[in-house]
Scaffold this motif. Structure first.
Motif, PDB file in Angstrom:
ATOM      1  N   GLU A   1      41.531  52.735  31.049  1.00 24.28           N
ATOM      2  CA  GLU A   1      42.149  51.489  30.550  1.00 24.28           C
ATOM      3  C   GLU A   1      43.062  50.832  31.581  1.00 24.28           C
ATOM      4  O   GLU A   1      43.824  49.930  31.248  1.00 24.28           O
ATOM      5  CB  GLU A   1      42.919  51.766  29.259  1.00 24.28           C
ATOM      6  CG  GLU A   1      42.022  52.094  28.068  1.00 24.28           C
ATOM      7  CD  GLU A   1      41.143  50.924  27.640  1.00 24.28           C
ATOM      8  OE1 GLU A   1      41.498  49.767  27.929  1.00 24.28           O
ATOM      9  OE2 GLU A   1      40.085  51.176  27.034  1.00 24.28           O
ATOM     10  N   VAL A   2      43.008  51.303  32.825  1.00 20.68           N
ATOM     11  CA  VAL A   2      43.822  50.675  33.868  1.00 20.68           C
ATOM     12  C   VAL A   2      42.925  49.826  34.761  1.00 20.68           C
ATOM     13  O   VAL A   2      41.885  50.289  35.218  1.00 20.68           O
ATOM     14  CB  VAL A   2      44.550  51.734  34.721  1.00 20.68           C
ATOM     15  CG1 VAL A   2      45.231  51.075  35.924  1.00 20.68           C
ATOM     16  CG2 VAL A   2      45.587  52.471  33.874  1.00 20.68           C
ATOM     17  N   THR A   3      43.301  48.580  34.954  1.00 19.80           N
ATOM     18  CA  THR A   3      42.587  47.697  35.881  1.00 19.80           C
ATOM     19  C   THR A   3      43.549  47.317  37.000  1.00 19.80           C
ATOM     20  O   THR A   3      44.689  46.931  36.728  1.00 19.80           O
ATOM     21  CB  THR A   3      42.100  46.429  35.152  1.00 19.80           C
ATOM     22  OG1 THR A   3      41.285  46.815  34.052  1.00 19.80           O
ATOM     23  CG2 THR A   3      41.310  45.523  36.083  1.00 19.80           C
ATOM     24  N   ILE A   4      43.088  47.455  38.223  1.00 16.54           N
ATOM     25  CA  ILE A   4      43.903  47.067  39.371  1.00 16.54           C
ATOM     26  C   ILE A   4      43.216  45.905  40.066  1.00 16.54           C
ATOM     27  O   ILE A   4      42.036  45.987  40.411  1.00 16.54           O
ATOM     28  CB  ILE A   4      44.079  48.242  40.356  1.00 16.54           C
ATOM     29  CG1 ILE A   4      44.772  49.411  39.660  1.00 16.54           C
ATOM     30  CG2 ILE A   4      44.870  47.794  41.583  1.00 16.54           C
ATOM     31  CD1 ILE A   4      44.859  50.671  40.501  1.00 16.54           C
ATOM     32  N   LEU A   5      43.946  44.825  40.244  1.00 17.81           N
ATOM     33  CA  LEU A   5      43.415  43.674  40.967  1.00 17.81           C
ATOM     34  C   LEU A   5      44.145  43.551  42.297  1.00 17.81           C
ATOM     35  O   LEU A   5      45.346  43.290  42.327  1.00 17.81           O
ATOM     36  CB  LEU A   5      43.608  42.383  40.158  1.00 17.81           C
ATOM     37  CG  LEU A   5      42.896  42.289  38.813  1.00 17.81           C
ATOM     38  CD1 LEU A   5      43.193  40.942  38.159  1.00 17.81           C
ATOM     39  CD2 LEU A   5      41.398  42.468  38.984  1.00 17.81           C
ATOM     40  N   ASN A   6      43.407  43.768  43.393  1.00 15.59           N
ATOM     41  CA  ASN A   6      43.965  43.512  44.719  1.00 15.59           C
ATOM     42  C   ASN A   6      43.667  42.076  45.114  1.00 15.59           C
ATOM     43  O   ASN A   6      42.825  41.421  44.517  1.00 15.59           O
ATOM     44  CB  ASN A   6      43.340  44.454  45.757  1.00 15.59           C
ATOM     45  CG  ASN A   6      43.660  45.907  45.457  1.00 15.59           C
ATOM     46  OD1 ASN A   6      42.790  46.673  45.060  1.00 15.59           O
ATOM     47  ND2 ASN A   6      44.909  46.279  45.635  1.00 15.59           N
ATOM     48  N   ARG A   7      44.320  41.624  46.161  1.00 18.74           N
ATOM     49  CA  ARG A   7      44.102  40.258  46.677  1.00 18.74           C
ATOM     50  C   ARG A   7      44.181  39.249  45.532  1.00 18.74           C
ATOM     51  O   ARG A   7      43.381  38.323  45.427  1.00 18.74           O
ATOM     52  CB  ARG A   7      42.737  40.143  47.353  1.00 18.74           C
ATOM     53  CG  ARG A   7      42.561  41.054  48.566  1.00 18.74           C
ATOM     54  CD  ARG A   7      41.245  40.775  49.267  1.00 18.74           C
ATOM     55  NE  ARG A   7      41.112  41.582  50.460  1.00 18.74           N
ATOM     56  CZ  ARG A   7      40.480  42.755  50.507  1.00 18.74           C
ATOM     57  NH1 ARG A   7      39.925  43.260  49.422  1.00 18.74           N
ATOM     58  NH2 ARG A   7      40.403  43.422  51.642  1.00 18.74           N
ATOM     59  N   SER A   8      45.118  39.457  44.655  1.00 18.64           N
ATOM     60  CA  SER A   8      45.221  38.620  43.455  1.00 18.64           C
ATOM     61  C   SER A   8      46.670  38.206  43.255  1.00 18.64           C
ATOM     62  O   SER A   8      47.565  39.040  43.329  1.00 18.64           O
ATOM     63  CB  SER A   8      44.730  39.389  42.227  1.00 18.64           C
ATOM     64  OG  SER A   8      43.390  39.776  42.412  1.00 18.64           O
ATOM     65  N   THR A   9      46.857  36.929  43.001  1.00 16.37           N
ATOM     66  CA  THR A   9      48.205  36.406  42.874  1.00 16.37           C
ATOM     67  C   THR A   9      48.442  35.962  41.437  1.00 16.37           C
ATOM     68  O   THR A   9      47.603  35.261  40.869  1.00 16.37           O
ATOM     69  CB  THR A   9      48.400  35.206  43.820  1.00 16.37           C
ATOM     70  OG1 THR A   9      48.065  35.617  45.149  1.00 16.37           O
ATOM     71  CG2 THR A   9      49.826  34.708  43.786  1.00 16.37           C
ATOM     72  N   VAL A  10      49.561  36.394  40.883  1.00 12.49           N
ATOM     73  CA  VAL A  10      49.957  35.874  39.571  1.00 12.49           C
ATOM     74  C   VAL A  10      50.507  34.480  39.839  1.00 12.49           C
ATOM     75  O   VAL A  10      51.603  34.324  40.340  1.00 12.49           O
ATOM     76  CB  VAL A  10      51.023  36.757  38.904  1.00 12.49           C
ATOM     77  CG1 VAL A  10      51.289  36.273  37.484  1.00 12.49           C
ATOM     78  CG2 VAL A  10      50.599  38.210  38.911  1.00 12.49           C
ATOM     79  N   THR A  11      49.702  33.476  39.536  1.00 17.70           N
ATOM     80  CA  THR A  11      50.119  32.130  39.927  1.00 17.70           C
ATOM     81  C   THR A  11      50.973  31.459  38.862  1.00 17.70           C
ATOM     82  O   THR A  11      51.710  30.544  39.177  1.00 17.70           O
ATOM     83  CB  THR A  11      48.906  31.231  40.212  1.00 17.70           C
ATOM     84  OG1 THR A  11      48.147  31.128  39.007  1.00 17.70           O
ATOM     85  CG2 THR A  11      48.035  31.807  41.295  1.00 17.70           C
TER      86      THR A  11
END
Ligand SMILES: [Zn+2]
Lengths: 1005, 111
Positions: A235-245
């Motif tokens: 249930e863990v998702t990791i987003l790299n190269r991703s910005t909380v805009t």
């Protein structure tokens, strides 16, 4: 002359592989793990652009999203992206990049003359110099914008694809540094569904360059361990190269995930989209976005070679790049000392640490003293000397105790790199976007998050806790607690031990006094990208600006792609001092989304083009219209045939032919798009009485009636014909564009105001195909088509409906007319629509039956003076204004009735519908033309009306127009003038709006 | 009921900017883009409009509380069950405190 170099060992780069790329047309190379900025620095590139206003050479200041100077345009043609930060661009084979500032070239720049003329370019110089007269601004703007640079939009359509994803999570974590990582672990071990979003290539945040040990491991090993455990949770998702805009209401967050930019165009599989826009709903949000180091504000602080201390450390430790041969540190806090130690480790000669404070921390002092680096306390860098290649030396000066003045000049120190640290600004952007109001913490000299408005908390450096131990402790607590608050039992995380020394407090000095070598051209930059200086802020204060929001707009502070990540806090502190206020009283500007720029492609996603941006609706007969070569027009979401040109015909010729056919032979119109609402229930007539201005009590089954629907303000909202199908059963038609609005409107009254009425509404627009057969041969054609009804006048009177068969298809046939001709409207099951249409065309062949489109429909109805709601009315027109008092019942209440007797709706000089005949019958007035009382009047000329419909009428052999004219109903026969854009004045005579068959002989024939 | 003219169709780019979560009393919690806003709730259409002065009628027609704080307002689940209902929403924080059906009064314990 290369002053920087790549280190032999260390760093998170893969020296075994070489990546070739081009920058400003020249060949360079780097390694996997490099950013564009790191690879260029490693090869001695110091200048990355020219500044916006003064065109001063600029180098890399930072190492991440905060970078204001090193903006590049990456890629070519359709796949080119402007204004990327070289500090965030990952290298790939064949990458091409060029600086966006510095026309015509980086080395020779005509704009640099602005630097010498800078006294003429103070704050607000655009407003003062160029905005008046306007025509001058138009002339200058092109040159200013061109000289100012910034990137170019691609001139070709984007060939990449973009997607959107929607996700829900229990715990959303922004930032994958130590605080965010351990928060994610705490939440994951508690059982929560976790989404961890990190801006960089790999997790770790400051641990990617800080030489720390966590629980007996290196920081990077600790990150790897944590990441491995996190990835083991389903249930863990990791987003790299991703910005909380952006952080919006109700814990709605938007994330921009960059999926292929790091491998370059054309390298990804064709199914991989370039970017994704994640739309995320989180139960709890943990903000762990860290802090951004602040520059110090001194004369010449923009010279290439002056860098944030943390950026110097990053280039050395993460990218194995020594940014010069010699360096100096200038700081007001303990964290800056690390850059001195890192420069030593990179083999650089570190010639001084300049500290504003009297008492630096004992441990950092001991560390740099061990390296035999001199520390100058209560001193500043008061100015710099730089040349073509950037920084050459700094001027060292003794600061007065209050920090207001220079006490003494202490000499010059040669150095290529000046690492500066003015303290840290927590990245409160997301907290602020969530509705929180940051407050000033004077002990830490920074803005920290205020009270939470939504279910969020800030941990670690973005909460103002600058020690690693605090980051880990707060992160673990927040992760577990967020999981518990979203309904999970809670888990356990052992917070690892870290060794940290006590720190001495920061001593803010928002503006460093100028030194002996400064001379006249002192420039202490706040916002590097917009060339906003400390003097600009003080000038704005002197000129009366008080609000930071106004000062921002006047000086352009924080306007660039970096949105003031470096300069805003320094700027507001300088404003506060100039106004004699505290930073808290001045406050920050609003932190708006997006945190970093987002491509248009990402925002649009797949909602592109005519098919996907908005649904397209087509009638069942659409394919026939296409085959017949119709030109279409958009009406709401519908595609309607506009006219059907024959070979060689232009629109005018086609419309003339269609109109003549409908009046003299027979025409047929696809009317399927009209809105159709089925109304049932014992109170249906009562409801119609409330909706429409006229009376519906006595409408018998099989009879039709035209009605106006008003808003409660008395203004016409929609119109149409409603047919009584049976007692308590009606079919209402609405305008094509108004169907959904009208249905919602009716539902609303029924549900909220009159729930006691037993009435049920069903939209049946799509269920029926409708065609109107109009013209003297309409009856003949219907008979030829095998209509089994008695169509003759007495048996089938005007405004009545009968059910029967036409061409073997069950149909409702109505004798109603919007053309003013004898007309029958035939409604059949939409599945039979095309079959009936084709049968009608066959039956009408001998009469040259002519399909006509919306344009001819408009001309025909205008000849009869029938209005189109939304064209001849505009939300400020009542039925009385149209001269249609007869349709307004005096005997009952209806929606909008009371408003018709308000003083304004009852006054005599309202705009009223009239006809216009131009004196020159061949002259067709443009719709929208303004009408005035005379040929020549003193300005301002009173406008007394406007043309709402205007056509050339083939049947009448002249132009006709409908217009709304003040007091028009009492001005029949008078003359009025239309002043046109080309300067001509067209006189016209006011007449009744019915131009053709005023006795309605034809509809009833 | 809230009168003058109904809202027009929401265009695609505006839908992107909607981010509330709203609980339809019949369908449950959904994203805002399924709903249509209807303005202030509990505005009752006068029984006998003819007996009102222009000022009284204008008050019904135009004047709204423009509340800063807890606001009772109407919403329609336009892309769902098409039913109207009432919402108590804080116009400062945008927090939704409760929803209730037409004809019902807001719960009295909401601060
Ligand atoms: Zn619903």
């Amino acid at each position: 002359m290369s002053t920087a170099r790549r280190l032999q060992s260390g760093g998170l780069i893969d020296r075994s592989r070489r990546i070739r790329f081009k920058f400003n047309g020249k060949d360079y190379s780097g390694h996997p793990g490099d950013t564009l900025a790191a690879a260029l620095l490693a090869q001695g590139v110091r200048r990355f652009g020219r500044s916006f206003k003064y065109h001063r050479p600029r180098g890399v200041v930072g190492a991440g999203a905060e970078e204001p100077n090193a903006l590049v345009q990456v890629g070519e043609g359709a796949l080119s992206t402007p204004n990327l930060r070289a500090t965030q661009v990952e290298l790939y084979e064949g990458l091409t990049a060029r600086t966006v500032n510095g026309w015509p070239s980086l080395a020779f720049d005509v704009g640099a003359i602005n630097n010498r003329l800078s006294r003429l370019l103070p704050a607000g110089f655009y407003y003062k110099t160029f905005m008046w007269p306007r025509s001058a601004w138009m002339r200058y703007e092109h040159h200013i914008r061109r000289a100012a640079g910034l990137g170019h939009a691609p001139s070709l359509p984007d060939t990449d694809h973009y997607d959107k994803r929607h996700a829900h999570c229990d715990v959303f974590i922004a930032g994958g540094g130590p605080a965010g990582l351990i928060a994610a672990l705490g939440a994951a071990r508690s059982g929560a569904r976790v989404l961890l979003v990190d801006e960089q290539t790999q997790l770790g945040g400051t641990l990617l360059f800080a030489p720390v040990a966590i629980g007996g491991r290196t920081g990077l090993d600790w990150v790897s361990e944590l990441e491995a455990e996190l990835r083991s949770f389903p249930e863990v998702t990791i987003l790299n190269r991703s910005t909380v805009t952006g952080y919006y209401d109700h814990n709605f967050l938007v994330v921009n995930e960059r999926r292929t930019d790091h491998i370059g165009p054309g390298q990804a599989s064709s199914k991989t989209t370039r970017e994704r826009l994640w739309r995320i709903r989180a139960k709890q949000v943990v903000i762990a976005t860290g802090a951004i180091e602040r520059p110090l504000v001194f004369d010449g602080n923009d010279a290439p070679g002056v860098m944030l201390a943390s950026a110097v450390s990053t280039y050395i430790r993460r990218f194995a790049v020594a940014p010069g041969r010699s360096g100096v540190v200038f700081t007001n806090n303990d964290s800056g000392y690390q850059a001195a130690l890192d420069m030593v480790s990179a083999g650089m000669e570190v010639r001084a640490v300049v500290d504003i404070r009297e008492n630096p921390g004992a441990s950092v002092l001991a560390a740099v003293s061990a390296c035999e680096i001199p520390v100058y306390r209560e001193c500043v860098v008061s100015s710099v000397q730089s040349g073509f290649q950037g920084l050459k030396r700094i001027e060292l000066a003794k600061l007065s105790p209050g920090g207001e003045d220079i006490l003494s000049h202490k000499g010059l120190i040669n150095c290529q790199v000046l690492a500066i640290s003015g303290g840290w600004s927590p990245a409160v952007h997301l907290h602020s976007q969530s509705g929180g109001r940051p407050r000033y913490d004077s002990a830490k000299a920074c803005f920290v998050p205020g009270s939470s408005v939504q279910a969020e908390c800030s941990v670690g450096a973005c909460g103002g806790s600058f020690t690693l131990a605090a980051c880990l402790r707060e992160g673990a607590d927040a992760g577990i607690s967020a999981a518990v608050q979203s309904g999970w039992p809670g888990g356990y995380v052992d917070v690892p031990a870290v060794k940290e020394f006590a720190q001495a407090p920061i001593q803010p000095l928002w503006e460093v006094p100028a030194g002996a070598l400064s001379g006249n051209g002192v420039k202490k930059f706040l916002d590097f990208q917009n060339d906003t200086t400390a003097a600009d802020i003080k000038l704005a204060a002197r000129e009366g600006y008080r609000s930071i929001e106004h000062v921002k707009r006047y000086t352009a502070l924080g306007f660039g792609t970096d949105q003031g990540k470096l300069g805003n806090i320094n700027g507001l502190a300088i404003l506060a001092k100039a106004l004699g206020k505290s930073p808290d009283e001045v406050g920050t500007t609003t932190f708006r989304p997006n945190y970093t720029p987002v491509t248009f492609g990402t925002v649009a996603g797949r909602t592109l083009g005519e098919q996907l941006f908005d649904p397209v609706r087509k009638t069942a007969i659409h394919a026939w219209h296409v085959r017949r070569g119709a030109s279409f027009e958009n009406v709401g979401q519908w595609k309607r045939p506009w006219f059907y040109p024959r070979d060689g015909e232009d629109m005018h010729a086609a419309v003339n032919r269609e109109c003549l056919a409908a009046r003299n032979g027979v025409g047929v119109l696809d009317a399927s798009t009209l809105g159709k609402i089925d109304i049932r229930g014992p109170d249906a007539a009562r409801f119609l009485n409330l909706l429409y201005t006229n009376n519906w009590d006595n409408l018998q089954p099989g009879r039709c009636r035209y009605g106006f629907m008003l808003g409660e303000d008395g203004m016409i909202m929609d119109d149409g014909v409603t047919t009584c199908l049976a007692p308590g059963h009606y079919l209402m038609t609405t305008t094509t564009g108004g169907a959904a609005t009208v249905l919602t409107w009716m539902e609303r009254w029924l549900q909220t105001e009159w729930p006691e009425l037993k009435v049920y509404l069903t939209s049946v627009t799509d269920q029926w195909s409708v065609m109107s057969v109009a013209g003297p041969y309409a009856r003949t054609v219907l008979k030829a088509a095998g209509c089994d009804l008695d169509l003759d006048g007495d048996a089938f009177p005007f405004m009545s409906m009968q059910a029967g068969q036409v061409a073997g298809i069950s149909a409702r046939v109505s004798r109603i007319s919007f053309s003013g001709e004898l007309a029958f409207e035939i409604s059949v099951d939409a599945n039979q629509g095309l079959a009936l249409w084709e049968a009608i065309m066959v039956a009408g062949r001998d009469y040259d039956i002519t399909p006509y489109g919306t344009e001819s429909m408009h001309v025909l109805r205008a000849e009869k003076g029938y209005v189109i709601v939304g064209q001849d009315t505009d939300g400020s027109v009542t039925p009385v204004d149209l001269g249609m008092d007869w349709i307004v019942s005096k005997k009952k209440d209806f929606i909008g009735r009371r408003s018709l007797s308000r003083s304004d709706t009852g006054r005599p000089n309202r705009k009223q519908l009239v006809g216009l005949k131009t004196e020159d019958p061949s002259r067709v007035l443009p719709e929208g033309a303004q009408l005035v009382n005379s040929r020549q009047e003193a300005q301002p000329v009173p406008m007394i009306g406007h043309v709402s419909s205007s056509y050339s009428s083939a049947n009448l052999g002249r132009s006709i127009a409908l217009a709304l004219v003040k007091g028009g109903l009492s001005r029949m026969g008078g003359t009025i003038y239309a002043h046109l854009m080309d300067g001509s004045v067209v006189p016209a005579t006011i007449c009744e709006p019915v131009f053709f068959d005023p006795e309605n002989q034809r509809t009833k024939s | 009921m809230n009168m003058a003219q109904p809202e027009s169709r929401t265009s695609a780019h505006l839908r992107e900017a909607q981010m509330l979560r709203i609980e339809c009393p019949w369908c449950g919690e959904r994203d805002q883009e399924e709903f249509q806003y209807g303005g202030e709730a509990h505005i009752v259409r006068p029984e006998s409009p003819d007996t009102l002065t222009d000022e009284q009628w204008a008050d019904y027609l135009f004047n709204r509380a423009n509340t800063k704080g807890i606001h009772a307002e109407q919403w329609c689940h336009a892309a769902g069950c098409r039913r109207w209902f009432n919402v108590l929403r804080d116009t400062v924080s945008y927090a939704i405190l409760t929803v209730y059906r037409p004809g019902e009064q807001p719960p009295g314990n909401i601060e």
